[in-house]
Design a protein around this motif. Sequence first.
Motif, mmCIF file in Angstrom:
data_model
loop_
_atom_site.group_PDB
_atom_site.id
_atom_site.type_symbol
_atom_site.label_atom_id
_atom_site.label_comp_id
_atom_site.label_asym_id
_atom_site.label_seq_id
_atom_site.Cartn_x
_atom_site.Cartn_y
_atom_site.Cartn_z
ATOM 1 N N ALA A 13 46.159 39.550 48.136
ATOM 2 C CA ALA A 13 44.208 38.984 47.639
ATOM 3 C C ALA A 13 44.464 37.545 46.722
ATOM 4 O O ALA A 13 44.457 37.969 46.028
ATOM 5 C CB ALA A 13 43.545 40.031 47.351
ATOM 6 N N LEU A 14 43.634 36.926 47.888
ATOM 7 C CA LEU A 14 43.682 35.439 47.312
ATOM 8 C C LEU A 14 42.162 35.519 46.687
ATOM 9 O O LEU A 14 41.449 35.192 47.720
ATOM 10 C CB LEU A 14 44.310 34.476 47.703
ATOM 11 C CG LEU A 14 44.119 33.089 47.036
ATOM 12 C CD1 LEU A 14 44.426 32.368 45.812
ATOM 13 C CD2 LEU A 14 43.942 31.789 48.195
ATOM 14 N N GLY A 15 41.604 35.304 45.707
ATOM 15 C CA GLY A 15 40.622 34.933 45.055
ATOM 16 C C GLY A 15 39.877 33.557 44.546
ATOM 17 O O GLY A 15 40.461 32.327 44.025
ATOM 18 N N ILE A 16 39.101 32.728 45.737
ATOM 19 C CA ILE A 16 39.018 31.969 45.494
ATOM 20 C C ILE A 16 36.980 31.880 44.219
ATOM 21 O O ILE A 16 36.307 32.419 45.455
ATOM 22 C CB ILE A 16 38.269 30.688 46.443
ATOM 23 C CG1 ILE A 16 39.722 31.057 47.723
ATOM 24 C CG2 ILE A 16 37.669 29.249 45.898
ATOM 25 C CD1 ILE A 16 39.624 30.523 48.571
ATOM 26 N N VAL A 17 37.336 30.954 43.495
ATOM 27 C CA VAL A 17 36.207 30.656 42.749
ATOM 28 C C VAL A 17 35.543 29.834 42.067
ATOM 29 O O VAL A 17 36.263 28.580 42.262
ATOM 30 C CB VAL A 17 36.147 32.125 41.153
ATOM 31 C CG1 VAL A 17 36.710 33.163 40.999
ATOM 32 C CG2 VAL A 17 37.368 31.314 40.560
ATOM 33 N N GLY A 18 34.496 29.704 41.954
ATOM 34 C CA GLY A 18 33.656 28.528 40.902
ATOM 35 C C GLY A 18 32.218 28.519 41.473
ATOM 36 O O GLY A 18 31.782 29.322 41.928
ATOM 37 N N GLU A 19 31.898 27.700 40.914
ATOM 38 C CA GLU A 19 29.719 27.692 40.271
ATOM 39 C C GLU A 19 30.013 27.312 42.141
ATOM 40 O O GLU A 19 30.157 27.238 43.633
ATOM 41 C CB GLU A 19 29.579 26.309 40.285
ATOM 42 C CG GLU A 19 29.911 26.490 38.701
ATOM 43 C CD GLU A 19 29.694 25.666 37.611
ATOM 44 O OE1 GLU A 19 28.816 25.654 36.411
ATOM 45 O OE2 GLU A 19 30.359 24.614 38.096
ATOM 46 N N SER A 20 28.262 27.927 42.425
ATOM 47 C CA SER A 20 27.339 27.676 44.220
ATOM 48 C C SER A 20 27.600 26.220 44.477
ATOM 49 O O SER A 20 27.712 25.231 43.503
ATOM 50 C CB SER A 20 26.335 27.639 43.954
ATOM 51 O OG SER A 20 25.902 29.308 43.454
ATOM 52 N N GLY A 21 27.834 25.953 44.981
ATOM 53 C CA GLY A 21 28.127 24.202 45.813
ATOM 54 C C GLY A 21 29.438 23.739 46.047
ATOM 55 O O GLY A 21 29.071 23.085 45.459
#
Length: 336
Positions: A44-52
């Motif tokens: 399971a790889l998570g990709i995170v960051g702010e909207s947009g």
Amino acid sequence: MIAPLLEVRGLTKSFRERRGWPIPKTVSVRALDGVSFDVASGEALGIVGESGCGKSTVARACLRLITPDAGSVRFDGIDVAAASAAALRALRRRLQIVFQDPASALDPRQRIADALGESIRVHGIARGNDVTSAVLRLLDEVGLPPSAARRYPHEFSGGQRQRIGIARALALGPDLIFADEPVSALDVSVQAQILVLLDELRHRRKLAFVFISHDLGVVRHFCQRVAVMYLGRLVEEGPVPTIFEDPLHPYTRLLKSTSPIPDPEQAVALDLQEGEPPSPVDPPSGCHFHPRCPFVMEQCKVIAPALQEVAPGRRVACYLFAAASGDSTGAVAAPQ
């Protein structure tokens, strides 16, 4: 060395939009700017960051729901972009997605039995009464009663509709599922239930996940590795425990500082520059984060740092850590 299940290299995508008033102009928005990562089987790889920042665009480009401008996506050695119609049809069985809004993802005019059975019939997995049996097994697997098959989406709560969305993704027996903010529209207590369900399914079915979220707490609970995005670029990637205990990139440190933690004394404070985050229509030159970074250097404003390995399984795009990757130009000590 075992090859990764999913290989993404240099993925780039721009959109043209009409913006402005009273005379709108056509502008180019670069949603993805050279994104590269791997996903191993069962991981399971998570990709995170702010909207947009481009998280959802990554999922859609990998699934060929949209066509990237450049870069490649290989799934189990198959080039997704170059796949023929027949090959892509076969790939659809192995690559699935769970959308953010379960209400809009389901046809309000379809009973749940039809919503789940349609793909089973289209791909020739089962016929007649066997389709009904397969639907009932799927409902049971996601914790819904057999009576749910006869009902319509509006008769369910948000958490139940998301379970139906998960069941539909499981219907074809995929190897990898893109989960695009699958719990962000749900109450906190329901989020926990859905995360437990997804984790059970991952272990039982040996599924790989690309889990897209803006919530670091959710990613920490579910994922083994995490990739951090900012304005279309990956800025840091590594194992979840390492990223959360010792974030390297200033933006990752910012995300951690804004995420609630049980012990306020352990909070990370960053002296960010004042102002709003940059617009994706006109991103800053060099490192996109440099206008907000307290550690900005001159080269940050000119040339974007490459995403380089600074430790086994750990990559970061920041001149602060260039020395660790063998490039000593302009490198300084890591912030404490």
